[in-house]
Write a protein that holds these residues in place. Structure first.
Motif, mmCIF file in Angstrom:
data_model
loop_
_atom_site.group_PDB
_atom_site.id
_atom_site.type_symbol
_atom_site.label_atom_id
_atom_site.label_comp_id
_atom_site.label_asym_id
_atom_site.label_seq_id
_atom_site.Cartn_x
_atom_site.Cartn_y
_atom_site.Cartn_z
ATOM 1 N N GLU A 237 7.466 9.855 -10.111
ATOM 2 C CA GLU A 237 8.492 9.965 -10.113
ATOM 3 C C GLU A 237 9.209 10.892 -9.710
ATOM 4 N N ASP A 238 9.894 10.188 -7.958
ATOM 5 C CA ASP A 238 10.479 11.576 -8.103
ATOM 6 C C ASP A 238 12.601 11.575 -7.312
ATOM 7 N N GLY A 239 13.309 11.415 -8.512
ATOM 8 C CA GLY A 239 14.594 11.437 -8.532
ATOM 9 C C GLY A 239 14.959 9.536 -8.737
ATOM 10 N N GLU A 240 15.614 9.771 -7.011
ATOM 11 C CA GLU A 240 16.172 7.563 -7.226
ATOM 12 C C GLU A 240 14.962 7.069 -6.532
ATOM 13 N N LEU B 244 -15.765 11.184 6.249
ATOM 14 C CA LEU B 244 -14.280 11.250 5.856
ATOM 15 C C LEU B 244 -13.270 11.272 4.983
ATOM 16 N N VAL B 245 -12.777 11.948 4.541
ATOM 17 C CA VAL B 245 -12.056 11.748 3.510
ATOM 18 C C VAL B 245 -10.705 11.414 3.402
ATOM 19 N N SER B 246 -9.749 10.432 3.157
ATOM 20 C CA SER B 246 -8.534 10.785 3.576
ATOM 21 C C SER B 246 -7.375 10.458 2.356
ATOM 22 N N SER B 247 -6.771 11.587 2.560
ATOM 23 C CA SER B 247 -5.792 11.931 1.329
ATOM 24 C C SER B 247 -3.644 11.211 1.433
ATOM 25 N N GLY B 248 -3.710 10.630 1.336
ATOM 26 C CA GLY B 248 -1.712 9.931 1.331
ATOM 27 C C GLY B 248 -0.559 10.432 0.627
ATOM 28 N N LEU B 249 0.346 11.004 1.653
ATOM 29 C CA LEU B 249 1.703 10.328 0.389
ATOM 30 C C LEU B 249 2.567 9.661 1.025
ATOM 31 N N GLY B 250 3.320 8.476 -0.096
ATOM 32 C CA GLY B 250 3.990 8.031 0.597
ATOM 33 C C GLY B 250 5.529 8.118 -0.116
ATOM 34 N N ARG B 251 6.469 7.428 0.059
ATOM 35 C CA ARG B 251 7.993 6.825 -0.612
ATOM 36 C C ARG B 251 8.407 5.828 0.178
ATOM 37 N N VAL B 252 9.219 5.941 -2.100
ATOM 38 C CA VAL B 252 9.692 4.141 -1.895
ATOM 39 C C VAL B 252 10.709 4.500 -2.719
ATOM 40 N N SER B 253 11.994 3.550 -2.513
ATOM 41 C CA SER B 253 12.469 3.292 -3.423
ATOM 42 C C SER B 253 12.426 2.964 -4.740
ATOM 43 N N ARG B 254 13.294 3.036 -5.158
ATOM 44 C CA ARG B 254 13.081 2.158 -7.184
ATOM 45 C C ARG B 254 12.472 0.879 -6.915
ATOM 46 N N ASP B 255 13.775 0.220 -5.802
ATOM 47 C CA ASP B 255 13.907 -1.185 -5.754
ATOM 48 C C ASP B 255 12.522 -1.800 -5.415
ATOM 49 N N GLY B 256 11.908 -0.428 -4.106
ATOM 50 C CA GLY B 256 11.273 -1.387 -3.484
ATOM 51 C C GLY B 256 9.588 -0.752 -3.774
ATOM 52 N N LEU C 265 -11.958 -4.724 13.635
ATOM 53 C CA LEU C 265 -13.142 -4.090 13.163
ATOM 54 C C LEU C 265 -12.797 -2.404 12.964
ATOM 55 N N ILE C 266 -13.014 -1.734 13.923
ATOM 56 C CA ILE C 266 -12.850 -0.419 13.730
ATOM 57 C C ILE C 266 -11.656 0.272 14.370
ATOM 58 N N THR C 267 -11.137 -1.177 15.249
ATOM 59 C CA THR C 267 -9.214 0.620 14.757
ATOM 60 C C THR C 267 -8.534 -0.713 14.043
ATOM 61 N N PRO C 268 -7.979 -0.989 12.458
ATOM 62 C CA PRO C 268 -7.827 -1.942 11.662
ATOM 63 C C PRO C 268 -6.280 -0.807 11.829
ATOM 64 N N ARG C 269 -5.648 -2.113 11.807
ATOM 65 C CA ARG C 269 -3.660 -2.208 11.370
ATOM 66 C C ARG C 269 -3.253 -1.837 10.270
ATOM 67 N N PRO C 270 -3.200 -1.083 9.628
ATOM 68 C CA PRO C 270 -1.779 -1.067 7.932
ATOM 69 C C PRO C 270 -1.068 -1.774 8.355
ATOM 70 N N GLY C 271 -0.586 -2.649 6.946
ATOM 71 C CA GLY C 271 0.387 -3.850 7.883
ATOM 72 C C GLY C 271 1.672 -2.278 6.603
ATOM 73 N N VAL C 272 2.064 -1.447 6.842
ATOM 74 C CA VAL C 272 3.235 -0.488 6.789
ATOM 75 C C VAL C 272 4.306 -0.932 7.030
ATOM 76 N N PHE C 273 4.897 -1.533 7.516
ATOM 77 C CA PHE C 273 6.053 -2.194 7.604
ATOM 78 C C PHE C 273 6.030 -3.793 7.373
ATOM 79 N N GLU C 274 4.873 -3.812 7.212
ATOM 80 C CA GLU C 274 5.495 -5.493 6.609
ATOM 81 C C GLU C 274 5.395 -4.945 4.759
ATOM 82 N N GLY C 275 5.298 -4.085 4.220
ATOM 83 C CA GLY C 275 4.678 -3.465 3.284
ATOM 84 C C GLY C 275 5.659 -3.536 2.629
ATOM 85 N N GLN C 276 6.292 -2.776 3.322
ATOM 86 C CA GLN C 276 7.935 -2.189 2.992
ATOM 87 C C GLN C 276 8.613 -3.104 3.640
#
Length: 287
Positions: A27-30, A120-132, A168-179
């Motif tokens: 949880e991060d405020g709103e 390789l170890v990758s750690s990611g941070l994201g933000r999303v509204s409560r409704d999203g 296979l080697i340069t996959p495209r994550p669905g970042v915009f689609e997910g939002q």
């Protein structure tokens, strides 16, 4: 024991809220913050012929895909690099940075040390509204089951079809689609990096529902013999499409290229054309 069985043991220690989704949710405020981490090894995750730049891209992409599956926008990524030769670090970093920049994220440092194989170890941070925010648990009977992209492309690339090597080697994550799916009202979502079949089971189990899938509706890679294409689409790993459910009146979602492959029903399990679908895909195993 496979990794999913091991997660059940971990769940008994830290709880289901910390283990049920592709990301941890804070949880991060709103809003909510979501966090994920992934580990890739050269011997098991990087195919022969891949460049160091592409290894870095892939490491970032797997974590950005987890963030995307929650309906979140990525903010920052850290990358820990263990390599056998120091000169590899620069190109790995360039690849990870390019992937982050492509999806509105910043690569903000990490760690490095000497390893016998590239790890390789990758750690990611994201933000999303409560409704999203979209979790794995939330699919409701009557919902559409749908997927973005074409599953099986990465497996086809791994099996020697050159037109799918980049998938296979340069996959495209669905970042915009997910939002977009989160804003539109998707009820459950995850990525299919371990394969469509096993992901369908994961999503159905998390939501406590049954999923009925139409095999003819599942997209599959073109230019591949029909039997192989069907197997790749169901059980091949390495793709970064989003598997999601949503009310029928929400689908299709504007700006999201997705295919309806089935429906959610009361009950449990996953059925393909009325027959139980094997829960199979990519998994880690221990003796």
């Amino acid at each position: 024991m496979d990794d999913r069985a091991l997660v059940k043991a971990i769940r008994a220690i830290i709880g289901s809220d910390a283990t049920d989704d592709d990301c941890a949710v804070i949880e991060d405020g709103e809003n909510y913050l979501v966090m994920s981490t992934d580990m890739l090894h050269e011997t098991t995750d990087f195919p022969k012929g891949i460049t160091d730049y592409e290894c870095g891209w892939m490491a970032a992409a797997v974590t950005l895909s987890d963030v995307a599956s929650m309906g979140a926008a990525p903010i920052a990524l850290l990358l820990a690099v263990g390599v056998d030769r120091a000169e590899r670090v620069e190109e790995i970093t360039r690849g990870a940075d390019a992937c982050c920049r492509a999806y509105g994220c910043r690569l903000m440092g990490g760690d490095m040390d000497a390893h016998s194989e590239c790890t390789l170890v990758s750690s990611g941070l994201g933000r999303v509204s409560r409704d999203g925010l979209v979790r794995r648990r939330g699919a409701q009977p009557g919902d559409v089951v749908a997927i973005t992209g074409i599953p099986g492309r990465a497996q086809a690339g791994l099996d020697g079809y050159p037109e799918y090597w980049k998938a296979l080697i340069t996959p495209r994550p669905g970042v915009f689609e997910g939002q977009a799916l989160g804003r539109a009202g998707a009820t459950a979502m995850m990525d299919v990096s371990d394969g469509l079949s096993i992901s369908l089971h994961d999503l159905a189990e998390a939501s406590g529902v049954r999923m009925d899938v139409d095999e003819a509706a599942i997209p599959r890679p073109g230019g591949v013999p029909a039997e192989d294409a069907a197997r790749y689409a169901l059980f091949g790993g390495g793709d970064f499409g989003l598997l999601f459910t949503c009310p029928e009146d929400v689908f299709p979602v504007a700006g999201v290229d997705a295919t309806c492959i089935g429906r959610v029903a009361e009950g449990e399990g996953v059925y393909l054309d009325g027959e139980p679908l094997a829960k199979a895909g990519y998994a880690h195993y221990w003796e």
